[in-house]
Scaffold this motif. Sequence first.
Motif, mmCIF file in Angstrom:
data_model
loop_
_atom_site.group_PDB
_atom_site.id
_atom_site.type_symbol
_atom_site.label_atom_id
_atom_site.label_comp_id
_atom_site.label_asym_id
_atom_site.label_seq_id
_atom_site.Cartn_x
_atom_site.Cartn_y
_atom_site.Cartn_z
ATOM 1 N N ASP A 23 0.843 -1.159 0.098
ATOM 2 C CA ASP A 23 -0.023 -0.017 0.092
ATOM 3 C C ASP A 23 0.615 1.405 0.054
ATOM 4 N N VAL A 24 1.923 1.155 0.879
ATOM 5 C CA VAL A 24 2.793 2.544 0.868
ATOM 6 C C VAL A 24 3.383 2.596 -0.508
ATOM 7 N N ILE A 25 4.008 1.385 -1.105
ATOM 8 C CA ILE A 25 4.744 1.476 -2.392
ATOM 9 C C ILE A 25 3.629 2.129 -3.214
ATOM 10 N N ARG A 26 2.609 1.502 -3.378
ATOM 11 C CA ARG A 26 1.472 1.780 -4.363
ATOM 12 C C ARG A 26 1.302 3.494 -4.146
ATOM 13 N N ALA A 51 18.575 5.991 -6.955
ATOM 14 C CA ALA A 51 18.759 4.508 -6.845
ATOM 15 C C ALA A 51 17.955 4.112 -5.527
ATOM 16 N N ASP A 52 17.882 5.130 -4.511
ATOM 17 C CA ASP A 52 16.981 4.893 -3.249
ATOM 18 C C ASP A 52 15.625 5.011 -3.545
ATOM 19 N N ILE A 53 15.163 5.689 -4.431
ATOM 20 C CA ILE A 53 13.723 5.937 -4.748
ATOM 21 C C ILE A 53 13.422 4.901 -5.526
ATOM 22 N N SER A 54 14.323 4.339 -6.487
ATOM 23 C CA SER A 54 13.845 2.967 -7.300
ATOM 24 C C SER A 54 13.803 1.855 -6.115
ATOM 25 N N THR A 60 12.541 -3.033 -2.235
ATOM 26 C CA THR A 60 13.665 -3.550 -1.603
ATOM 27 C C THR A 60 14.153 -2.803 -0.474
ATOM 28 N N ARG A 61 13.937 -1.594 -0.296
ATOM 29 C CA ARG A 61 14.162 -0.774 0.957
ATOM 30 C C ARG A 61 13.019 -0.210 1.741
ATOM 31 N N ASN A 62 13.006 -0.255 2.901
ATOM 32 C CA ASN A 62 11.790 0.317 3.611
ATOM 33 C C ASN A 62 12.182 1.640 3.980
ATOM 34 N N PRO A 63 11.101 2.698 3.750
ATOM 35 C CA PRO A 63 11.452 3.756 4.125
ATOM 36 C C PRO A 63 11.229 4.320 5.548
ATOM 37 N N SER A 64 11.914 5.233 6.082
ATOM 38 C CA SER A 64 11.545 5.819 7.472
ATOM 39 C C SER A 64 10.582 6.662 7.261
ATOM 40 N N LEU A 65 9.886 7.279 8.343
ATOM 41 C CA LEU A 65 8.819 8.426 8.376
ATOM 42 C C LEU A 65 9.437 9.780 7.675
#
Length: 88
Positions: A23-26, A51-54, A60-65
């Motif tokens: 849901d967050v990715i979408r 690259a981090d946005i990708s 493949t990476r979990n975002p922080s708040l």
Amino acid sequence: MQRCKENFFTPFLFLNKIISELDVIRALVEARISQNLTQKELAARTGIDQADISKLENGTRNPSLNLLKRLAVGMGMVLRIEFVPKRK
């Protein structure tokens, strides 16, 4: 993967976690596309490596708040997080 007290795998909890992450990715991808931004343009606006946005968009990476807030600001949006009652 989470286990219940009986030490059995609980696929529902694992599935719930995956759905929440998707849901967050979408939401991130849809917001970026609705602004007609490429990952490179969003990177330039936010100072976050393309690259981090990708990696975020590929799961493949979990975002922080804090990272999510920076992305929202870069798209001219406000990040809103809600606590919603579970469906019964």
